[in-house]
Design a protein around this motif. Structure first.
Motif, PDB file in Angstrom:
ATOM      1  N   SER A  81      13.536  50.097 -32.703  1.00 20.77           N
ATOM      2  CA  SER A  81      13.629  51.318 -31.901  1.00 20.77           C
ATOM      3  C   SER A  81      12.245  51.868 -31.626  1.00 20.77           C
ATOM      4  O   SER A  81      11.290  51.605 -32.371  1.00 20.77           O
ATOM      5  CB  SER A  81      14.462  52.377 -32.634  1.00 20.77           C
ATOM      6  OG  SER A  81      15.750  51.892 -32.935  1.00 20.77           O
ATOM      7  N   GLY A  82      12.142  52.648 -30.553  1.00 19.35           N
ATOM      8  CA  GLY A  82      10.890  53.314 -30.258  1.00 19.35           C
ATOM      9  C   GLY A  82       9.961  52.502 -29.384  1.00 19.35           C
ATOM     10  O   GLY A  82      10.166  51.303 -29.124  1.00 19.35           O
ATOM     11  N   LYS A  83       8.905  53.170 -28.951  1.00 22.64           N
ATOM     12  CA  LYS A  83       7.932  52.570 -28.048  1.00 22.64           C
ATOM     13  C   LYS A  83       6.972  51.652 -28.797  1.00 22.64           C
ATOM     14  O   LYS A  83       6.454  51.997 -29.854  1.00 22.64           O
ATOM     15  CB  LYS A  83       7.144  53.676 -27.345  1.00 22.64           C
ATOM     16  CG  LYS A  83       6.106  53.180 -26.362  1.00 22.64           C
ATOM     17  CD  LYS A  83       5.323  54.343 -25.771  1.00 22.64           C
ATOM     18  CE  LYS A  83       4.213  53.838 -24.841  1.00 22.64           C
ATOM     19  NZ  LYS A  83       3.399  54.966 -24.301  1.00 22.64           N
ATOM     20  N   ALA A  84       6.740  50.468 -28.225  1.00 26.49           N
ATOM     21  CA  ALA A  84       5.791  49.527 -28.828  1.00 26.49           C
ATOM     22  C   ALA A  84       4.366  50.044 -28.679  1.00 26.49           C
ATOM     23  O   ALA A  84       4.052  50.854 -27.799  1.00 26.49           O
ATOM     24  CB  ALA A  84       5.926  48.160 -28.177  1.00 26.49           C
ATOM     25  N   ILE A  85       3.491  49.559 -29.560  1.00 32.25           N
ATOM     26  CA  ILE A  85       2.070  49.916 -29.521  1.00 32.25           C
ATOM     27  C   ILE A  85       1.299  48.705 -29.028  1.00 32.25           C
ATOM     28  O   ILE A  85       1.370  47.622 -29.627  1.00 32.25           O
ATOM     29  CB  ILE A  85       1.572  50.346 -30.913  1.00 32.25           C
ATOM     30  CG1 ILE A  85       2.405  51.526 -31.447  1.00 32.25           C
ATOM     31  CG2 ILE A  85       0.092  50.715 -30.865  1.00 32.25           C
ATOM     32  CD1 ILE A  85       2.085  51.885 -32.888  1.00 32.25           C
ATOM     33  N   TRP A 101       1.707  55.332 -34.385  1.00 29.41           N
ATOM     34  CA  TRP A 101       2.074  54.665 -35.632  1.00 29.41           C
ATOM     35  C   TRP A 101       3.089  55.496 -36.421  1.00 29.41           C
ATOM     36  O   TRP A 101       4.112  54.980 -36.889  1.00 29.41           O
ATOM     37  CB  TRP A 101       0.816  54.419 -36.451  1.00 29.41           C
ATOM     38  CG  TRP A 101       1.002  53.841 -37.818  1.00 29.41           C
ATOM     39  CD1 TRP A 101       0.918  54.520 -39.006  1.00 29.41           C
ATOM     40  CD2 TRP A 101       1.281  52.482 -38.166  1.00 29.41           C
ATOM     41  NE1 TRP A 101       1.121  53.675 -40.067  1.00 29.41           N
ATOM     42  CE2 TRP A 101       1.343  52.410 -39.572  1.00 29.41           C
ATOM     43  CE3 TRP A 101       1.469  51.321 -37.419  1.00 29.41           C
ATOM     44  CZ2 TRP A 101       1.589  51.228 -40.246  1.00 29.41           C
ATOM     45  CZ3 TRP A 101       1.723  50.131 -38.095  1.00 29.41           C
ATOM     46  CH2 TRP A 101       1.784  50.084 -39.487  1.00 29.41           C
ATOM     47  N   ARG A 102       2.829  56.803 -36.574  1.00 30.98           N
ATOM     48  CA  ARG A 102       3.737  57.663 -37.329  1.00 30.98           C
ATOM     49  C   ARG A 102       5.127  57.688 -36.702  1.00 30.98           C
ATOM     50  O   ARG A 102       6.139  57.614 -37.405  1.00 30.98           O
ATOM     51  CB  ARG A 102       3.171  59.082 -37.416  1.00 30.98           C
ATOM     52  CG  ARG A 102       2.041  59.247 -38.413  1.00 30.98           C
ATOM     53  CD  ARG A 102       1.745  60.705 -38.671  1.00 30.98           C
ATOM     54  NE  ARG A 102       1.260  61.392 -37.484  1.00 30.98           N
ATOM     55  CZ  ARG A 102      -0.023  61.492 -37.157  1.00 30.98           C
ATOM     56  NH1 ARG A 102      -0.948  60.943 -37.931  1.00 30.98           N
ATOM     57  NH2 ARG A 102      -0.389  62.138 -36.070  1.00 30.98           N
ATOM     58  N   VAL A 103       5.169  57.803 -35.381  1.00 29.14           N
ATOM     59  CA  VAL A 103       6.459  57.852 -34.688  1.00 29.14           C
ATOM     60  C   VAL A 103       7.228  56.551 -34.878  1.00 29.14           C
ATOM     61  O   VAL A 103       8.434  56.552 -35.172  1.00 29.14           O
ATOM     62  CB  VAL A 103       6.252  58.142 -33.184  1.00 29.14           C
ATOM     63  CG1 VAL A 103       7.577  57.995 -32.426  1.00 29.14           C
ATOM     64  CG2 VAL A 103       5.686  59.544 -32.981  1.00 29.14           C
ATOM     65  N   ASN A 108      11.918  53.846 -37.627  1.00 25.53           N
ATOM     66  CA  ASN A 108      12.433  52.543 -38.060  1.00 25.53           C
ATOM     67  C   ASN A 108      12.441  52.372 -39.576  1.00 25.53           C
ATOM     68  O   ASN A 108      12.300  51.256 -40.086  1.00 25.53           O
ATOM     69  CB  ASN A 108      11.622  51.431 -37.411  1.00 25.53           C
ATOM     70  CG  ASN A 108      11.847  51.346 -35.918  1.00 25.53           C
ATOM     71  OD1 ASN A 108      12.823  50.763 -35.467  1.00 25.53           O
ATOM     72  ND2 ASN A 108      10.956  51.960 -35.144  1.00 25.53           N
ATOM     73  N   LYS A 109      12.630  53.468 -40.312  1.00 26.88           N
ATOM     74  CA  LYS A 109      12.716  53.376 -41.771  1.00 26.88           C
ATOM     75  C   LYS A 109      13.800  52.381 -42.180  1.00 26.88           C
ATOM     76  O   LYS A 109      14.910  52.397 -41.650  1.00 26.88           O
ATOM     77  CB  LYS A 109      13.040  54.741 -42.365  1.00 26.88           C
ATOM     78  CG  LYS A 109      11.843  55.571 -42.746  1.00 26.88           C
ATOM     79  CD  LYS A 109      12.294  56.777 -43.564  1.00 26.88           C
ATOM     80  CE  LYS A 109      11.114  57.482 -44.200  1.00 26.88           C
ATOM     81  NZ  LYS A 109      11.559  58.549 -45.121  1.00 26.88           N
ATOM     82  N   GLY A 110      13.459  51.514 -43.129  1.00 27.47           N
ATOM     83  CA  GLY A 110      14.410  50.531 -43.620  1.00 27.47           C
ATOM     84  C   GLY A 110      14.526  49.283 -42.773  1.00 27.47           C
ATOM     85  O   GLY A 110      15.302  48.383 -43.105  1.00 27.47           O
ATOM     86  N   ASN A 111      13.744  49.207 -41.704  1.00 24.98           N
ATOM     87  CA  ASN A 111      13.814  48.063 -40.791  1.00 24.98           C
ATOM     88  C   ASN A 111      12.510  47.266 -40.778  1.00 24.98           C
ATOM     89  O   ASN A 111      11.495  47.677 -41.367  1.00 24.98           O
ATOM     90  CB  ASN A 111      14.144  48.542 -39.373  1.00 24.98           C
ATOM     91  CG  ASN A 111      15.528  49.154 -39.280  1.00 24.98           C
ATOM     92  OD1 ASN A 111      16.477  48.619 -39.856  1.00 24.98           O
ATOM     93  ND2 ASN A 111      15.644  50.271 -38.583  1.00 24.98           N
ATOM     94  N   LYS A 112      12.542  46.160 -40.057  1.00 23.47           N
ATOM     95  CA  LYS A 112      11.359  45.316 -39.905  1.00 23.47           C
ATOM     96  C   LYS A 112      10.426  45.891 -38.843  1.00 23.47           C
ATOM     97  O   LYS A 112      10.855  46.569 -37.914  1.00 23.47           O
ATOM     98  CB  LYS A 112      11.757  43.895 -39.503  1.00 23.47           C
ATOM     99  CG  LYS A 112      12.704  43.205 -40.468  1.00 23.47           C
ATOM    100  CD  LYS A 112      12.030  42.869 -41.778  1.00 23.47           C
ATOM    101  CE  LYS A 112      12.964  42.068 -42.692  1.00 23.47           C
ATOM    102  NZ  LYS A 112      12.324  41.772 -44.003  1.00 23.47           N
ATOM    103  N   ILE A 113       9.143  45.597 -38.993  1.00 24.12           N
ATOM    104  CA  ILE A 113       8.151  45.920 -37.966  1.00 24.12           C
ATOM    105  C   ILE A 113       7.353  44.654 -37.696  1.00 24.12           C
ATOM    106  O   ILE A 113       6.980  43.927 -38.634  1.00 24.12           O
ATOM    107  CB  ILE A 113       7.247  47.093 -38.396  1.00 24.12           C
ATOM    108  CG1 ILE A 113       6.275  47.464 -37.268  1.00 24.12           C
ATOM    109  CG2 ILE A 113       6.525  46.817 -39.696  1.00 24.12           C
ATOM    110  CD1 ILE A 113       5.519  48.762 -37.517  1.00 24.12           C
TER     111      ILE A 113
END
Length: 475
Positions: A81-85, A101-103, A108-113
Motif C-alpha cells: 500500500s501507499g506511494k512508492a519512493i 519513508w515514515r508514511v 504497511n506495518k506487518g508487511n513486506k517492503i
C-alpha cells in the motif's frame, strides 16, 4: 587584497551554481521509471547490509550505498500500500526522503517492503537486480538509544562522551562529555528499566576523583563512590552495583591484543532515600568474584555472574590461571518489603557450558534472558569468541542466537516491549564496535541484525570511533 577576495568569492559562487544546475539537470532528465532492462538473478551488493531484515515502523530511513559498478543508479522502494519512493543517483548513494519513508512504513506495518535496484552499465543498458525484501514489524522500537562513543585506543581517554540518539530520525545529542571533568572517563550508564527519568553515570577523573552521578526527575547529585556495572530495582528505590578491581593487559599474538581481568569484585546495594550502601553476604563472598547484576522485571530476583577466585595474589597482572577463569550465572531472591535476601542459587554453570557466562539481561515481559558467553574471563568485548545466547526462563533451556558473527557480540539491552534488542558488535571489521538492532519475535527467535542507520550512507566507512553499551530508552 580586497579585489582578490572578491574574485575567489565569485569563483566559489560560480562553482556552487554549476553544481546545483547539474544536479537539477540530472533529476529532470532522469526517467520516471525504467521500462527496458536486463534482469539479474542475484540481489545487489549494498552497504550497510540492509537486506532480509525486520525493521520497526518508527526507524529512521536506512540509507545505503549500492556497491555494483555503474554509470547511473535507480532505486524504487515499494510495499503493498501507499506511494512508492523513487530515487535516482549518479554515485550509488541512496538517501531516502524521511517524510515519504515514515508514511510508507506506517501504512504497511506487518508487511513486506521491497527495494528494486537498477544499475546502468557502461553500454547504457539498465540491469535490474533481484529485489531486496525486508519486513516491517508490527512492534515499534523505543524512541532513543544511549551509548558511549570513544576512540578504540587503550590509553586515550580524551574525547569520551555519552550520547543520546533519536531512532526516529538521526538527531544525536550529548548527555555528558569527559571534557567537563578535564578529559575524564565516563562509563556504566544505567536506567530504571527503559525510563530515562532516572539515570546513573560513573566518572573517573584525575582532577575530580571517582564518583557516580545520579540524575532523577530533573536534578543531579553526586554519590561519593564509583559504581561499576549497575542494575536498578524496578521500583527505583534501590540499585545494585559492582565494585571491581579491573586491570588491563596485552597479548602479543592475536587480532585483539587487549585483555581485561577482574582481580577482585563484589556487589553492593544502594538505597536511594536513605543514601546508604550495604553489601549483603550473598553478594560479597571473599572466595568468589561477583559482577554484572540484573533484576527480574518483578524485582523478586537478582541475577548476576560469579566465578571462583583462582589466585592468591590480587595485585599481579595477569594473575595465575586467568585463562581458566569462567563465570557461572547465579540468582538470589529478594523481598523489598522486608529488605531480605534469599540464598544464592546456580541458574547455569560454566561447568555445564564450558564457557564463561556474562552480561545477563532479562526481557521486560520476563520470558527471556539474553546473555553472552566466551572462552574465559569477564570482558566479552575483547573476546572474539563472545556470542549471544538466549534462555527461555519458563523451561530453563538456552541456545545460541542464529545471528552471531565470528567477532565479538556484547553489551546488549532490551526494548520496553521485549521485541527489540540493541547490542555492540565488531562484525563489520573485527576492530570497531558498532550498535546493531535486532527484532525478537514472540518465540524468542532473534532475527538478522542491522547497523544503526545514519543520514550519510558511508558514515561508518571512515569513522574511527567505537559505540558501546547501547541502552534503549523511551520518552
Amino acid at each position: 587584497m580586497a579585489h582578490g577576495s572578491r574574485s575567489r568569492f565569485a569563483v566559489i559562487i560560480f562553482l556552487v551554481g554549476i553544481t546545483i544546475i547539474a544536479g537539477l539537470w540530472f533529476v529532470r532528465n532522469s526517467p520516471k521509471t525504467i521500462e527496458e532492462y536486463v534482469e539479474v538473478a542475484v540481489e545487489p551488493s549494498i552497504s550497510p547490509d540492509y537486506s532480509d531484515i525486520v525493521i520497526p515502523a518508527n526507524i529512521a530511513p536506512i540509507n545505503f550505498r549500492i556497491l555494483e559498478q555503474g554509470q547511473q543508479f535507480y532505486t524504487r522502494i515499494h510495499a503493498n500500500s501507499g506511494k512508492a519512493i523513487d530515487i535516482f543517483s549518479k554515485t550509488g548513494q541512496v538517501r531516502i526522503s524521511p517524510r515519504e519513508w515514515r508514511v510508507l512504513l506506517r501504512t504497511n506495518k506487518g508487511n513486506k517492503i521491497f527495494f528494486d535496484i537498477y544499475v546502468m552499465d557502461a553500454g547504457q543498458e539498465w540491469r535490474k537486480f533481484r529485489s531486496i525484501t525486508n519486513t516491517i514489524a508490527e512492534d515499534d522500537i523505543d524512541g532513543y538509544v544511549v551509548y558511549r562513543r570513544m576512540k578504540p585506543i587503550y590509553n586515550w581517554w580524551k574525547g569520551i562522551g555519552v550520547y543520546q540518539r533519536n531512532l526516529v530520525n538521526y538527531d544525536e545529542s550529548l548527555v555528558m562529555h569527559g571534557r567537563s571533568f578535564e578529559e575524564g572517563c565516563l562509563n556504566c550508564h544505567s536506567f530504571v528499566g527503559n525510563d530515562p527519568d532516572t539515570m546513573t553515570l560513573g566518572l573517573r577523573s584525575a582532577a575530580y576523583g571517582s564518583s557516580t552521578l545520579l540524575a532523577r526527575n530533573g536534578t543531579v547529585r553526586k554519590i561519593g563512590s564509583k559504581w561499576g556495572y549497575t542494575a536498578w530495582h524496578p521500583s527505583g528505590k534501590l540499585a545494585v552495583y559492582s565494585i571491581n578491581k579491573v586491570r588491563q593487559f596485552f597479548h602479543t599474538g592475536r587480532m585483539e591484543v587487549r585483555d581485561v581481568v577482574d582481580l577482585d569484585s563484589a556487589l553492593v546495594c544502594y538505597f536511594v532515600e536513605e543514601n546508604k550502601a550495604i553489601s549483603p553476604p550473598q553478594l560479597s563472598d571473599k572466595n568468589r568474584l561477583e559482577t554484572y547484576p540484573a533484576w527480574s522485571p518483578d524485582g523478586k530476583y537478582l541475577y548476576y555472574c560469579s566465578a571462583p577466585v583462582l589466585w592468591k595474589d590480587h595485585d599481579t597482572v595477569p594473575p595465575e590461571n586467568y585463562e581458566k577463569l569462567k563465570y557461572d550465572l547465579y540468582r538470589v531472591s529478594y523481598d523489598i518489603d522486608s529488605n531480605s535476601w534469599g540464598r544464592a542459587e546456580t541458574v547455569l554453570s560454566a561447568e555445564e557450558t564450558g564457557l564463561s557466562i556474562l552480561l545477563p539481561r532479562i526481557s521486560p515481559d520476563g520470558r527471556f534472558l539474553l546473555f553472552c558467553m566466551c572462552e574465559y574471563g569477564c570482558f566479552p568485548v575483547y573476546q572474539s569468541s563472545s556470542d549471544l545466547y538466549i534462555m527461555d526462563l519458563t523451561t530453563g533451556g538456552y541456545r545460541s542466537v542464529t545471528v552471531n558473527s565470528k567477532y565479538s557480540e556484547s553489551w546488549h539491552s532490551w526494548s520496553s516491549n521485549s521485541r527489540w534488542i540493541a547490542f555492540s558488535s565488531k562484525r563489520q571489521d573485527g576492530l570497531f564496535t558498532r550498535t546493531y538492532l535486532s527484532y525478537v519475535d514472540h518465540d524468542g527467535e532473534v532475527h538478522k541484525p542491522f547497523i544503526l542507520p545514519q543520514r550519510d550512507p558511508v558514515y561508518y566507512d571512515s569513522l574511527l570511533e567505537t559505540f558501546s553499551v547501547p541502552e534503549l530508552i523511551n520518552g
